[in-house]
Scaffold this motif. Structure first.
Motif, PDB file in Angstrom:
ATOM      1  N   LEU A  13       0.915  -1.230  -0.195  1.00 60.30           N
ATOM      2  CA  LEU A  13       0.022  -0.070   0.237  1.00 60.30           C
ATOM      3  C   LEU A  13       0.735   1.229  -0.118  1.00 60.30           C
ATOM      4  CD1 LEU A  13      -2.808   1.506   0.239  1.00 60.30           C
ATOM      5  CD2 LEU A  13      -2.491   1.029   2.585  1.00 60.30           C
ATOM      6  N   VAL A  14       1.913   1.289   0.990  1.00 60.10           N
ATOM      7  CA  VAL A  14       2.935   2.387   0.899  1.00 60.10           C
ATOM      8  C   VAL A  14       3.824   2.499  -0.349  1.00 60.10           C
ATOM      9  CG1 VAL A  14       4.579   3.626   2.503  1.00 60.10           C
ATOM     10  CG2 VAL A  14       2.465   2.541   3.394  1.00 60.10           C
ATOM     11  N   GLY A  15       4.243   1.231  -0.748  1.00 58.75           N
ATOM     12  CA  GLY A  15       5.481   1.346  -1.549  1.00 58.75           C
ATOM     13  C   GLY A  15       5.084   1.324  -2.797  1.00 58.75           C
ATOM     14  N   GLY A  16       3.984   0.426  -3.214  1.00 52.06           N
ATOM     15  CA  GLY A  16       3.454   0.193  -4.673  1.00 52.06           C
ATOM     16  C   GLY A  16       4.263  -0.896  -5.174  1.00 52.06           C
ATOM     17  N   LYS A  17       4.029  -1.274  -6.490  1.00 50.64           N
ATOM     18  CA  LYS A  17       4.776  -2.158  -7.199  1.00 50.64           C
ATOM     19  C   LYS A  17       5.731  -1.873  -8.163  1.00 50.64           C
ATOM     20  CE  LYS A  17       0.755  -5.458  -7.211  1.00 50.64           C
ATOM     21  NZ  LYS A  17      -0.173  -6.121  -8.038  1.00 50.64           N
ATOM     22  N   ASN A  18       6.717  -2.442  -8.503  1.00 51.56           N
ATOM     23  CA  ASN A  18       7.783  -2.170  -9.352  1.00 51.56           C
ATOM     24  C   ASN A  18       7.273  -2.462 -10.887  1.00 51.56           C
ATOM     25  OD1 ASN A  18       8.195  -5.019  -9.911  1.00 51.56           O
ATOM     26  ND2 ASN A  18       9.799  -5.042  -8.413  1.00 51.56           N
ATOM     27  N   ARG A  19       8.035  -2.366 -11.927  1.00 48.71           N
ATOM     28  CA  ARG A  19       7.390  -2.573 -13.161  1.00 48.71           C
ATOM     29  C   ARG A  19       7.227  -4.133 -13.668  1.00 48.71           C
ATOM     30  NH1 ARG A  19      12.842  -0.399 -14.362  1.00 48.71           N
ATOM     31  NH2 ARG A  19      14.449  -2.325 -15.149  1.00 48.71           N
ATOM     32  N   PHE A  20       7.559  -4.948 -12.708  1.00 46.88           N
ATOM     33  CA  PHE A  20       7.472  -6.482 -12.914  1.00 46.88           C
ATOM     34  C   PHE A  20       6.213  -6.955 -12.225  1.00 46.88           C
ATOM     35  CE2 PHE A  20      12.179  -5.850 -13.518  1.00 46.88           C
ATOM     36  CZ  PHE A  20      12.252  -6.159 -14.811  1.00 46.88           C
ATOM     37  N   GLY A  21       5.688  -6.025 -11.365  1.00 48.37           N
ATOM     38  CA  GLY A  21       4.542  -6.315 -10.780  1.00 48.37           C
ATOM     39  C   GLY A  21       4.758  -6.763  -9.322  1.00 48.37           C
ATOM     40  N   ASP A  22       5.925  -6.935  -8.873  1.00 55.54           N
ATOM     41  CA  ASP A  22       6.293  -7.139  -7.639  1.00 55.54           C
ATOM     42  C   ASP A  22       6.378  -5.935  -6.561  1.00 55.54           C
ATOM     43  OD1 ASP A  22       6.813  -9.672  -8.149  1.00 55.54           O
ATOM     44  OD2 ASP A  22       8.918  -9.265  -9.167  1.00 55.54           O
ATOM     45  N   VAL A  72      13.863  -4.821   6.366  1.00 61.32           N
ATOM     46  CA  VAL A  72      13.210  -4.235   5.310  1.00 61.32           C
ATOM     47  C   VAL A  72      13.902  -4.038   4.137  1.00 61.32           C
ATOM     48  CG1 VAL A  72      11.745  -2.191   4.792  1.00 61.32           C
ATOM     49  CG2 VAL A  72      11.686  -2.816   7.000  1.00 61.32           C
ATOM     50  N   GLU A  73      13.526  -4.500   3.199  1.00 62.55           N
ATOM     51  CA  GLU A  73      14.322  -4.393   1.864  1.00 62.55           C
ATOM     52  C   GLU A  73      13.775  -3.625   0.540  1.00 62.55           C
ATOM     53  OE1 GLU A  73      16.835  -8.470   1.314  1.00 62.55           O
ATOM     54  OE2 GLU A  73      14.553  -8.977   0.952  1.00 62.55           O
ATOM     55  N   LYS A  74      14.493  -3.065  -0.183  1.00 63.17           N
ATOM     56  CA  LYS A  74      13.897  -2.138  -1.090  1.00 63.17           C
ATOM     57  C   LYS A  74      14.298  -2.800  -2.494  1.00 63.17           C
ATOM     58  CE  LYS A  74      13.742   2.414  -3.183  1.00 63.17           C
ATOM     59  NZ  LYS A  74      14.234   4.041  -2.815  1.00 63.17           N
ATOM     60  N   TRP A  75      13.482  -2.708  -3.470  1.00 60.12           N
ATOM     61  CA  TRP A  75      13.723  -3.409  -4.812  1.00 60.12           C
ATOM     62  C   TRP A  75      14.568  -2.010  -5.799  1.00 60.12           C
ATOM     63  CZ3 TRP A  75      12.185  -1.586  -9.606  1.00 60.12           C
ATOM     64  CH2 TRP A  75      12.562  -2.414 -10.859  1.00 60.12           C
ATOM     65  N   TYR A 106      23.477 -11.871 -13.627  1.00 64.82           N
ATOM     66  CA  TYR A 106      23.297 -10.578 -13.705  1.00 64.82           C
ATOM     67  C   TYR A 106      21.835 -10.498 -13.201  1.00 64.82           C
ATOM     68  CZ  TYR A 106      21.865  -5.995 -15.534  1.00 64.82           C
ATOM     69  OH  TYR A 106      21.442  -4.543 -15.495  1.00 64.82           O
ATOM     70  N   PRO A 107      21.409  -9.300 -12.426  1.00 62.57           N
ATOM     71  CA  PRO A 107      20.110  -9.483 -11.845  1.00 62.57           C
ATOM     72  C   PRO A 107      18.901  -8.664 -12.917  1.00 62.57           C
ATOM     73  CG  PRO A 107      21.218  -7.611 -10.795  1.00 62.57           C
ATOM     74  CD  PRO A 107      21.991  -8.611 -11.655  1.00 62.57           C
ATOM     75  N   GLU A 108      18.500  -9.665 -13.940  1.00 62.34           N
ATOM     76  CA  GLU A 108      17.803  -9.127 -15.013  1.00 62.34           C
ATOM     77  C   GLU A 108      16.493  -8.406 -14.448  1.00 62.34           C
ATOM     78  OE1 GLU A 108      17.182 -12.246 -17.677  1.00 62.34           O
ATOM     79  OE2 GLU A 108      19.405 -12.061 -18.512  1.00 62.34           O
ATOM     80  N   ARG A 109      16.001  -8.943 -13.480  1.00 63.28           N
ATOM     81  CA  ARG A 109      14.538  -8.127 -12.839  1.00 63.28           C
ATOM     82  C   ARG A 109      14.853  -7.345 -11.625  1.00 63.28           C
ATOM     83  NH1 ARG A 109       9.595 -10.925 -14.323  1.00 63.28           N
ATOM     84  NH2 ARG A 109       9.014 -10.317 -12.247  1.00 63.28           N
ATOM     85  N   GLY A 110      16.218  -7.118 -11.686  1.00 61.57           N
ATOM     86  CA  GLY A 110      16.671  -6.284 -10.456  1.00 61.57           C
ATOM     87  C   GLY A 110      16.598  -7.212  -9.427  1.00 61.57           C
ATOM     88  N   ASP A 111      16.925  -6.636  -8.164  1.00 61.03           N
ATOM     89  CA  ASP A 111      17.012  -7.229  -6.919  1.00 61.03           C
ATOM     90  C   ASP A 111      16.694  -6.456  -5.872  1.00 61.03           C
ATOM     91  OD1 ASP A 111      17.573  -9.776  -5.231  1.00 61.03           O
ATOM     92  OD2 ASP A 111      19.533  -9.632  -5.634  1.00 61.03           O
TER      93      ASP A 111
END
Length: 213
Positions: A13-22, A72-75, A106-111
């Motif tokens: 709710l606070v942080g939303g989703k990234n472009r991969f829907g995570d 707490v981790e950030k994408w 390589y983190p193709e979907r980020g990390d």
């Protein structure tokens, strides 16, 4: 250990989703969160007898410096780690003529990277509560305009694995974000149990203090 379902819902709710829907933010239990590391390993039996030396990649604890803590981790998007070519050049090590990926593929979907260790200023365990989770994420989001150089430091931080440094950098970012409201030399600390501004007691919260006052 898994966080309660409401924690993931609050972070989404606070942080939303990234472009991969995570989710952009998530929590992890430090003792079970792992990452891929390549190198030369010495294997021993349970009785301490040497078995072999092997060069390979393995999954190892990511937050070994903070055992049994909520994280707490950030994408971070893949471009924060450079291009696949630069990743390969910077993280490939040659051991006895064998190429090994020090940090895995390589983190193709980020990390997801460390944002905060959820503990109080004395390093004691703090349980996940809504004020803790929401307060941390909102403070980080308030600092979106920090410099590109700081954002590019993600790869350096990952390679060096200096978790204490990462924690301090994020606290400094939050402190800077709160300066317009709390003046210079503000210090952000994760406290134990304090009264909230609305009078609700016994809720852990982020407390911003000014050491000069």
């Amino acid at each position: 250990m898994e966080a309660p379902k409401w924690v993931a819902e609050r972070l989404l709710l606070v942080g939303g989703k990234n472009r991969f829907g995570d989710p952009n933010y998530r929590t992890s239990w430090s003792s079970t969160r792992t990452e891929i590391v390549g190198g030369e390993w010495e294997d021993y039996s349970e009785s301490g007898i040497w078995i072999r030396t092997v060069i390979e990649t393995r999954r190892v604890p990511k937050y070994w410096t903070h055992p049994d803590r909520w994280i707490v981790e950030k994408w971070l998007p893949p471009e924060e780690y450079g291009s696949p070519e630069s990743w390969h050049q910077q993280t490939t090590e040659y051991l006895r003529g064998q190429a090994v990926a020090q940090l895995g593929p390589y983190p193709e979907r980020g990390d997801y990277e460390l944002a905060f260790v959820v503990e109080d200023h004395n390093g004691n365990f703090v349980p996940l509560t809504e004020p803790i989770v929401e307060g941390i994420v909102r403070c980080i989001e308030a600092s979106r305009n920090f410099s590109a150089a700081q954002r590019k430091a993600a790869l350096f931080r990952r390679e060096e694995k200096k978790q204490e440094t990462i924690q301090k950098e994020n606290l400094d970012i939050v402190s800077d974000a709160m300066l317009p409201f709390h003046g210079a030399n503000g210090q952000v600390v994760l406290t134990g149990f304090k009264d909230l501004p609305d009078g609700k007691a016994n809720n852990p919260q982020l407390s911003v203090t000014n050491p000069q006052h």
